[in-house]
Design an enzyme around this catalytic site. Structure first.
Site, PDB file in Angstrom:
ATOM      1  N   ASP A   1     -75.431  64.674   7.105  1.00 14.82           N
ATOM      2  CA  ASP A   1     -76.572  65.308   6.457  1.00 14.82           C
ATOM      3  C   ASP A   1     -77.176  66.308   7.444  1.00 14.82           C
ATOM      4  OD1 ASP A   1     -78.800  65.937   5.070  1.00 14.82           O
ATOM      5  OD2 ASP A   1     -79.705  63.949   5.118  1.00 14.82           O
TER       6      ASP A   1
ATOM      7  N   ASP B   1     -75.856  70.495   1.644  1.00 16.36           N
ATOM      8  CA  ASP B   1     -76.038  70.080   3.040  1.00 16.36           C
ATOM      9  C   ASP B   1     -75.653  68.622   3.287  1.00 16.36           C
ATOM     10  OD1 ASP B   1     -78.098  69.101   1.565  1.00 16.36           O
ATOM     11  OD2 ASP B   1     -79.538  69.205   3.185  1.00 16.36           O
ATOM     12  N   GLU B   2     -74.970  68.008   2.343  1.00 14.54           N
ATOM     13  CA  GLU B   2     -74.581  66.608   2.530  1.00 14.54           C
ATOM     14  C   GLU B   2     -73.121  66.423   2.201  1.00 14.54           C
ATOM     15  OE1 GLU B   2     -77.118  63.544   0.769  1.00 14.54           O
ATOM     16  OE2 GLU B   2     -78.543  65.178   0.465  1.00 14.54           O
TER      17      GLU B   2
END
Lengths: 87, 413
Positions: free
Chosen positions: B10, B112-113
């Site tokens: 993350d 973003d993960e």
């Protein structure tokens, strides 16, 4: 060296290796005149991909105002733009 | 199954980190991560909500999702940066490419993960995680949190423990110690409404939820209850889906710089969005069967309605018709600020099942096709509906999101 990060006009040589080789560039000085600087030597180059943006950093040597100076150039692959990064 | 090792990677305040790293690369001598700063929408057009914040900004009590205006009230010297989505796509892609060196089983969960299956990795997992974290920091210039767990849920919970630039583990035998003391709203899938419900019956921590009787929670919250109960107990066994997921929905939204109070104006906005989503859907060669419209009032209160269609459609006219019907169904006359239309349960365009109960006009398809072609050739504003003339509303609304499919968070793992 100080960070300058100004776009410059560049004549570069593209051969069959990975990265273009900068030859000479033109930059506007404070009194609005253009100066051409020849790159005598590339000391090293490295690719960076900060935040996914690929740029090639060149540390170079050249003569500016009759003085041998070291400066850094950057080439942004996505936009094909050259910058005078540090001097 | 017990020896699976799943990583959840993350990016720490993603948009802001990427913006900061990019600025440093471009010669800025200010690291946005070290000063109170946010990435937020355009202030002039008053489009602003906080999309990401730096850690110093967090200390001022600034929250993701609040308006830029109120953030500036909390911290007047706050630096506001506009978002650049194509940059973020690039950064996200660079990170995924980097991670492919460690495992081929990668699922992009959102921009973003990332989930990564390291069950068969050739390094001890901790060593691999340190290498990934440090590698990303050095090569790409931003920091990540890595959560390591026995399944995706535990990995995701673990990456959330303390930030930034940390590695946490959460295996089955650590659940009681590390996850159960957390407040119940920290659990994946529990939003503020579920939190209220749970709190009303005296459930405040994840542990308290986990220790409930399964039948009791079923009789109370039905199937979603079972899901969160299982999550609270660390039960989750979906695979890290390495295959590129197909587009599941297409949607656009807009926040206006003024309040919309008349039905006429609101419908025009919906028409503008319909144009955009319709065009995007047709570009994908898909049709949609579920249309949902959501509205947000000037008080930030939001509501939405959706409808299933008998005939899957990609026609701007039909989308608009349905959207306006949904709008009339739910609008109570309050001033509106934000509109969005989203199309889901997408099907391939090749053949469709017609229905007796709904109109179907083949000419609509031809019309949309010609309009799309004109717009591709001569620009988006080459052909517009005359109702938009002098209305002050854009004839085609939305589309800040980059053309590439933009991985969005989904509510399931």
């Amino acid at each position: 060296m100080k960070i300058i990060m100004k776009p410059i006009e560049m004549i570069a040589w593209f051969n069959n290796t990975n990265y273009p080789i900068p030859l000479r560039f033109k930059i506007e000085t404070e009194d609005k005149t253009n100066v051409v600087i020849k790159i005598d030597k590339i000391i090293f180059k490295e690719e960076e991909k900060i935040a996914g943006n690929r740029m090639v950093l060149y540390r170079c040597e050249g003569v500016i105002d009759n003085l041998k100076r070291i400066f850094e150039l950057k080439y942004e692959l996505a936009t094909c733009k050259w910058f005078l990064f540090k001097m | 199954m017990n020896d699976r090792i799943v990583f959840h990677i993350d990016v720490n305040s993603a948009y802001l980190s990427w913006e900061a790293a990019y600025n440093l690369q471009m010669g800025s001598n200010l690291d946005l991560r070290e000063v109170p700063s946010i990435v937020g929408g355009d202030q002039e057009k008053r489009h602003g909500i906080v999309l990401a914040k730096s850690i110093p900004a967090k200390k001022y009590g600034i929250k993701t999702g609040e308006s830029v205006y109120s953030a500036l009230e909390k911290c007047p010297q706050l630096i506001v940066v506009e978002p650049h989505y194509t940059r973020y796509m690039k950064a996200s892609k660079a990170m995924v490419d980097f991670l492919y060196d460690y495992s081929p089983y990668i699922q992009r969960y959102s921009i973003d993960e990332v989930f990564l299956d390291y069950s068969n990795g050739n390094l001890p997992y901790m060593e691999a995680a340190v290498k990934m974290k440090e590698g990303i920091k050095k090569e790409l210039g931003f920091t990540v949190n890595i959560g390591i767990g026995s399944n995706k849920l535990l990995a995701k919970m673990a990456s959330d423990f303390t930030k930034p630039d940390r590695i946490h583990t959460l295996f089955y035998d650590e659940i009681e110690e590390k996850m159960w003391p957390l407040p119940v709203e920290d659990l994946f899938m529990i939003g503020h409404r579920t939190k209220k419900k749970l709190n009303s019956r005296g459930i405040f921590t994840i542990g308290e939820l986990a220790r409930l009787d399964r039948d009791y929670i079923y009789s109370w919250l039905k199937k979603p209850g079972i899901l969160i109960w299982e999550y609270a107990n660390g039960i989750e066994n979906s695979d890290v889906r390495a295959d590129k997921s197909k587009v599941k929905s297409v949607g656009n939204s807009t926040t206006l710089p003024f309040d919309v109070t008349s039905r006429d104006e609101a419908l025009k906005v919906l028409l503008g969005i319909s144009e955009m989503v319709g065009m995007r859907l047709r570009e994908l060669n898909m049709k949609s069967q579920v249309i949902s419209v959501s509205l947000k009032t000037s008080e930030f209160f939001s509501y939405s309605h959706q409808k299933k269609l008998y005939i899957p459609t990609s026609s701007t006219n039909t989308i608009y018709k349905m959207a306006s019907a949904l709008f009339d169904e739910m609008w109570d006359g309050n001033p509106l600020r934000c509109f969005s239309i989203s199309l889901s349960s997408l099907l391939d365009e090749n053949f469709i099942q017609l229905s007796l109960f709904e109109d179907f006009n083949e000419k609509d398809i031809l019309l949309d096709k010609s309009i799309d072609n004109l717009r591709v050739k001569f620009g988006q504003d080459s052909i517009i509906r005359s109702s938009f003339l002098y209305s002050g509303i854009d004839p085609i609304i939305g589309g800040v999101v980059a053309e590439e499919s933009y991985p969005m968070m989904s509510s399931y793992l």
